[in-house]
Design an enzyme around this catalytic site. Structure first.
Site, PDB file in Angstrom:
ATOM      1  CB  ALA A  65      -0.879  -0.008   1.240  1.00  8.20           C
ATOM      2  N   GLY A 110       0.581  -4.894   0.899  1.00  6.60           N
ATOM      3  CA  GLY A 110      -0.619  -4.936   0.064  1.00  6.60           C
ATOM      4  C   GLY A 110      -0.381  -5.636  -1.267  1.00  6.60           C
TER       5      GLY A 110
END
Ligand code: COA
Length: 258
Positions: A65, A110
């Protein structure tokens, strides 16, 4: 139409390339918006039988992320971010069309979670997997704590999660995190070969397999009951008639997806 991803449709295979190579394809809000739009295409475009998710450049699939978007978030905003990421990755996991991660470098945080939400993973031999969130005082928020356990088992998952260590493809293969490893330049051609074969199979049966397998990991559903329903459902499809008739006539079936 897209600002952070590239898409391409060839031979009924839709390729989604996360395209922020200067940021190692980190997932920011714009990427999630684009990914959701691309998933709309996968779900609704009848020309698409299967999809591949990969990263631009040679270094990273997705390095996580986008950490710059974390600063200053409140507890509630943090929870909303995780919920939104999980919702997107559930759409991948529950898609009736196969979505394969072609991991071409770092799949961290992520990025590892994105790869794990795909139906299976193939990797270039330079790929690295990890959940380094503990280095940031965080934990995975996009389903990583759950899917890692499902894919590699509790002990290995906890070790990866609490050490933040990365693993290479030799270990990822041994753990069952990836199905196949290829030379980097062979990664996409070999992925397309795998999907070209899968794309000759009955699409509704493929979707039913995915749904029944996912039910095995859903405590709210009885996977065996889902399998019975899905098996029965297949008898109402043209493709089941075609598949069984083609077998009897000793010819290749031609499936319509109906
Ligand atoms: N979020 C935001 N930006 C990221 C990022 C992320 N998750 N991962 C990499 N980047 C950016 C870097 O900040 C850098 O940007 P800059 O050139 O503007 O400074 C660029 O991508 C290149 O990364 P860099 O760190 O210089 O490459 P490297 O080869 O030295 O290291 C990694 C590669 C993957 C080891 C390192 O980038 C890293 O640890 N990234 C974060 C991984 C992580 O913690 N992910 C989980 C997030 S929850």
């Amino acid at each position: 139409m897209y600002t952070t991803i590239l898409t391409e449709l060839n031979n009924h295979i839709f390729t989604i390339t996360i395209n922020r190579p200067d940021k190692l394809n980190a997932l920011n809000k714009a990427v999630f918006d684009d990914l959701n739009k691309a998933l709309d295409e996968v779900y609704t475009n009848d020309e698409i039988l299967s999809a591949v998710i990969t990263g631009a450049g040679t270094k990273a699939f997705v390095a996580g992320a986008d950490i710059t978007e974390f600063k200053g978030l409140s507890v509630e905003e943090g929870k909303a971010l995780a919920k939104a990421g999980q919702d997107t990755f559930f759409r991948i996991e529950n898609c009736p069309k196969p979505i394969i991660a072609a991991v071409n470098g770092f799949a961290l945080g992520g990025g590892c979670e994105l790869a794990m939400s795909c139906h299976f993973r193939v990797a270039a031999n330079n790929a690295k997997f990890g959940q380094p969130e503990v280095n940031l005082g965080l934990i995975p928020g996009y389903g990583g704590t759950q899917r890692l356990v499902q894919l590699i088992g509790k002990g290995r998952a906890i070790e990866l999660l609490i050490s933040g260590n990365m693993i290479d493809t030799t270990t990822a293969l041994q753990y069952g995190l990836v199905n196949h490893v290829f030379e980097p330049e062979q990664l996409l051609p070999e992925t397309y070969k795998l999907l070209a074969n899968i794309n000759t199979k009955a699409p509704l049966a493929i979707g039913a397999c995915i749904s029944a397998v996912n039910a095995a990991f859903d405590e709210a559903r009885d996977g065996y009951a889902v399998e019975i329903d899905a098996f029965g459902f297949c008898f109402a499809t043209d493709d089941m008639q075609e598949g069984t008739q083609a077998f009897i006539e000793k010819r290749k079936p031609v499936f319509s997806g109906k």
